[in-house]
Design a protein around this motif. Structure first.
Motif, PDB file in Angstrom:
ATOM      1  N   GLY A  94      -6.576  -1.859  -3.698  1.00  0.00           N
ATOM      2  CA  GLY A  94      -5.634  -2.486  -2.851  1.00  0.00           C
ATOM      3  C   GLY A  94      -4.385  -1.816  -2.377  1.00  0.00           C
ATOM      4  N   LEU A  95      -3.879  -0.746  -2.996  1.00  0.00           N
ATOM      5  CA  LEU A  95      -2.893   0.247  -2.698  1.00  0.00           C
ATOM      6  C   LEU A  95      -3.367   0.977  -1.240  1.00  0.00           C
ATOM      7  N   ALA A  96      -4.484   1.470  -1.325  1.00  0.00           N
ATOM      8  CA  ALA A  96      -5.119   2.063  -0.181  1.00  0.00           C
ATOM      9  C   ALA A  96      -5.162   1.421   1.034  1.00  0.00           C
ATOM     10  N   TRP A  97      -5.739   0.141   0.877  1.00  0.00           N
ATOM     11  CA  TRP A  97      -5.957  -1.002   2.151  1.00  0.00           C
ATOM     12  C   TRP A  97      -4.723  -1.349   2.569  1.00  0.00           C
ATOM     13  N   HIS A  98      -3.653  -1.796   1.605  1.00  0.00           N
ATOM     14  CA  HIS A  98      -2.542  -2.489   2.116  1.00  0.00           C
ATOM     15  C   HIS A  98      -1.385  -1.288   2.831  1.00  0.00           C
ATOM     16  N   TRP A 115      -7.323 -12.463   4.589  1.00  0.00           N
ATOM     17  CA  TRP A 115      -7.645 -12.822   3.074  1.00  0.00           C
ATOM     18  C   TRP A 115      -7.964 -12.013   2.654  1.00  0.00           C
ATOM     19  N   PHE A 116      -8.646 -10.673   2.955  1.00  0.00           N
ATOM     20  CA  PHE A 116      -9.174  -9.528   2.167  1.00  0.00           C
ATOM     21  C   PHE A 116      -7.893  -8.926   1.343  1.00  0.00           C
ATOM     22  N   ASN A 117      -6.698  -8.498   2.080  1.00  0.00           N
ATOM     23  CA  ASN A 117      -5.704  -7.842   1.669  1.00  0.00           C
ATOM     24  C   ASN A 117      -4.947  -9.010   0.712  1.00  0.00           C
ATOM     25  N   VAL A 118      -4.845  -9.998   0.899  1.00  0.00           N
ATOM     26  CA  VAL A 118      -4.091 -10.926  -0.064  1.00  0.00           C
ATOM     27  C   VAL A 118      -5.079 -11.129  -1.281  1.00  0.00           C
ATOM     28  N   SER A 119      -6.361 -11.205  -1.092  1.00  0.00           N
ATOM     29  CA  SER A 119      -7.287 -11.044  -2.193  1.00  0.00           C
ATOM     30  C   SER A 119      -7.192  -9.952  -3.065  1.00  0.00           C
ATOM     31  N   LEU A 120      -7.039  -8.810  -2.532  1.00  0.00           N
ATOM     32  CA  LEU A 120      -6.952  -7.416  -3.400  1.00  0.00           C
ATOM     33  C   LEU A 120      -5.548  -7.452  -4.164  1.00  0.00           C
ATOM     34  N   GLN A 121      -4.513  -8.124  -3.595  1.00  0.00           N
ATOM     35  CA  GLN A 121      -3.577  -8.061  -4.229  1.00  0.00           C
ATOM     36  C   GLN A 121      -3.502  -9.236  -5.637  1.00  0.00           C
ATOM     37  N   VAL A 122      -4.136 -10.291  -5.458  1.00  0.00           N
ATOM     38  CA  VAL A 122      -4.283 -11.237  -6.243  1.00  0.00           C
ATOM     39  C   VAL A 122      -5.208 -10.764  -7.391  1.00  0.00           C
TER      40      VAL A 122
END
Length: 248
Positions: A94-98, A115-122
């Motif tokens: 999640g950190l690397a993607w964000h 949706w993928f970025n939000v899903s990773l944080q959730v």
């Protein structure tokens, strides 16, 4: 066991690569070619490391003793090498993607709401809460402390993602913090899991686990102060939201 061993090999290769690559964008001039090139490679290596760690964590939860024959405490194995491994894996991805996402979407902030970025944080929030609960259950309160940091970061990133008009240069701070956070995560994982084999007597020493966080947070504070002052001198209102949300 064969599947677990394959995940371990992939994890070691990608993780060792990330441990080294982390320092290239840190040292290189920000925004320059080498910073961008090696920063992307670092982020990709972190995603590969996190993906293999998910496989390792799942294998450990399914077969704790066969995957860790040097240990006999099943609840400890499942807690540290299963649940905490899964949490750190999701956090790192999640950190690397964000960190990459906010730069790619600097001129179109709404792209960060993919949706993928939000899903990773959730997922990070869910994994962090579970890690903390599992830590309480087995009495490993270091797991609770490690989970708290990831929980806070995910909440902060979601707040940024869903802001209509974020501060004009905030995407750079998000990039620095997320990328450094990925580095903190992988170094923490290295000390947490690698120390069990390399330095068994210090494996659960809080001081050892705290080193990556202290260094990383120190760098975050330094860069925020440095760039905030630089923007102020250039007349860029870093703390003022733009009227359109564009960060061009």
């Amino acid at each position: 066991m064969l599947l677990f061993d394959l995940f371990v090999v992939a994890h070691v290769i990608s993780g060792a690569t990330g441990l080294v690559l982390f320092w290239v964008p840190v040292i290189a001039r920000k925004g320059a070619h080498h910073h961008r090139k090696w920063g992307r490679l670092f982020a990709y290596s972190m995603m590969a490391t996190g993906t293999s760690a998910i496989g390792m964590g799942l294998c450990t939860l399914i077969a704790p003793l066969p995957t860790h024959p040097e240990l006999t405490d099943v609840p400890l194995i499942r807690g540290l090498f299963g649940w905490m491994m899964l949490y750190l894996a999701v956090l790192t991805i999640g950190l690397a993607w964000h960190g990459l996402s906010v730069v790619r979407n600097k001129s179109a902030h709404s792209g960060n709401r993919h949706w993928f970025n939000v899903s990773l944080q959730v997922l990070t929030i869910v994994a962090a809460l579970n890690c903390a609960v599992q830590g309480f259950i087995i009495g490993q309160y270091l797991m609770v402390g490690v989970a708290t940091a990831g929980l806070a970061s995910a909440v902060i990133y979601l707040h940024f993602i869903f802001r209509d008009h974020p501060p004009r240069m905030e995407f750079l701070m998000q990039h620095f913090q997320a990328s450094l956070g990925a580095g903190i995560s992988v170094y923490t994982a290295f000390l947490a899991f690698g120390a069990v084999r390399l330095f068994p007597h210090h494996a659960f020493n809080p001081a050892m686990w705290a080193v990556p966080t202290i260094v990383g947070v120190g760098l975050m504070i330094y860069w925020r102060l440095k760039h905030t002052n630089a923007w102020a001198k250039r007349g860029l209102p870093a703390g003022k939201a733009s009227s359109s949300g564009d960060l061009a």
